[in-house]
Design an enzyme around this catalytic site. Sequence first.
Site, short mmCIF file in Angstrom:
data_model
loop_
_atom_site.label_atom_id
_atom_site.label_comp_id
_atom_site.label_asym_id
_atom_site.label_seq_id
_atom_site.Cartn_x
_atom_site.Cartn_y
_atom_site.Cartn_z
N CYS A 82 0.83 -1.21 0.00
CA CYS A 82 0.00 0.00 0.00
C CYS A 82 0.87 1.26 0.00
CB CYS A 82 -0.98 -0.02 1.18
SG CYS A 82 -2.34 1.15 0.99
N HIS A 114 -3.40 -5.00 0.02
CA HIS A 114 -2.87 -5.61 1.25
C HIS A 114 -3.01 -7.13 1.16
CE1 HIS A 114 -2.42 -1.98 3.83
NE2 HIS A 114 -3.38 -1.50 3.05
N GLU A 128 -1.70 -9.34 2.86
CA GLU A 128 -1.67 -9.99 4.18
C GLU A 128 -3.06 -10.30 4.71
OE1 GLU A 128 -1.32 -5.48 5.12
OE2 GLU A 128 -0.78 -6.88 3.52
#
Length: 527
Positions: free
Chosen positions: A376, A499, A501
């Site tokens: 990001c 993102h 994750e």
Amino acid sequence: MKYIVVTGGVMSGLGKGITAASIGRILKNRGYIVTAVKIDPYLNIDAGTMNPAQHGEVFVLRDGAEVDLDLGNYERFMDIEVTSAHNITTGKIYRTVIDKERHGDYLGETVQIIPHITDMIKNQIRSAALNWRSSEGPADACIVEVGGTVGDIESMPFLEAVRQMHGESEPGDFILVHVTLVPADTMGDLKTKPTQHSVKALRELGLYPDVIVGRSDLPIGAHTKKKISAFCDVPQRAVISATTAPDTYHVPMELEKEGLAEVLTEFLRLEVHTPSNDWYRLVTKEYTSRITVAIVTKYGVEDVYMSIKEALKHAGRSLSTEVNIRWMDAENCDDTILSEVDGILIPGGFGTRGIEGKIQAIRCAREKKIPLIGLCLGFQLAVVEFARHVAGIPDAISAEMGPGTHVIKILPEQEGETDLGGTMRLGDYPITITPGTLADEIYQGASEITERHRHRYEVNPDCIQTLEDKGLIFSGKNGNRMEILEIKDHPFFFATQFHPEFRSRPTRPSPPFLGFVAACKAEKKTS
């Protein structure tokens, strides 16, 4: 629908969220389909406007909801995807009830905490549980975690709603699990008084725990369990010792050893299934190597980067590689220290503090061929660094940071936006992958992927051609929006506007994190 309500006493931060997620994992291991609801008693509508240094990570769901980090634990432990309906806050409840009152839906009634607020809480819990679907079908059970601790004034309406749900449920359809602290004194003796007082406060509200999970740094022995059982009217076998574990993913296994699975299945009248051991084999897999990754941060609080830590762990476990994290303050970046690590990670964030340090770290990774992943803001700053030091734009900067040549600009739909809550580009968006690139290799030839987003800025379309002419590769795009960048002739230089994750799981590690850890392992310097 079976409801498993998890409350907490004595103090916050005991691990209710991990306990709730672990209960979900235990049931999933037995073939049951499980979903979860997190109740946050704060007045905020969601977690999006909260300072992460105070509240921890803001986790983003597939529908763009900005929520408490416990929902991230639910998704990782249970390998599910939930929506905004699964995060209930005081702000959401009160806004909905007030809107209904303003519309005249209550037909002139005096609107009160009971029944209007409590009815809305029950309706939202049941709706989230009953309307949720996984790829395997609807849920068999819903875990409901009530945030805060018993006795908090803001939790009272939620606990009253839970009490009413208990009374309205059929026998075997509702179980209350209470998580408490069992501290040790200086002699190492475990003390039960905090648990006794916590259960007393719970019972004063008309709620009686069926299971007590005692959190302690030491194992809770039979003598202490017997004492808690006698004072709290809970069968001794339903007093569960939850000793601090070296890895949170071991907690379901520890609770299994304590017999929690048998207590749950018997109380909820669930058919006994042979449990799968796949999860336990996965999370106890031995490491054969170790790497060190520097995470260049601005907040200094590890919980802000919870999903990143977990995604690195997932990738490392898959590659039998332990990932040691070296936290680095973005305002005090040191190229000498950065040169010693096996990889550099630049996480997301907002604001100007620490920006130059992060840009310096990106330059160090690019020039010294250290594997790098940017997420990001890390993606945007990789564009800024490349523009400054390769494309010949010395004053390149993001519009978020101040004057200069804005290689990063605000999204057109964000211009003039004054509200901060829930207004970013949030949640799942599709991304088209360019064939023959590192992204293509990482995502194993997938032409289109889906990842979660949380940002207000993008690569300035007017600068894209200049950057590409100088060698920056945008290998993932959403329409005319740049989503992934990489460069050639580098062990691993990869950054994403999204993102990754947030979609990583122990059973399904994120592809970018897998690629990053593999590159760090291949370029390993540390012992």
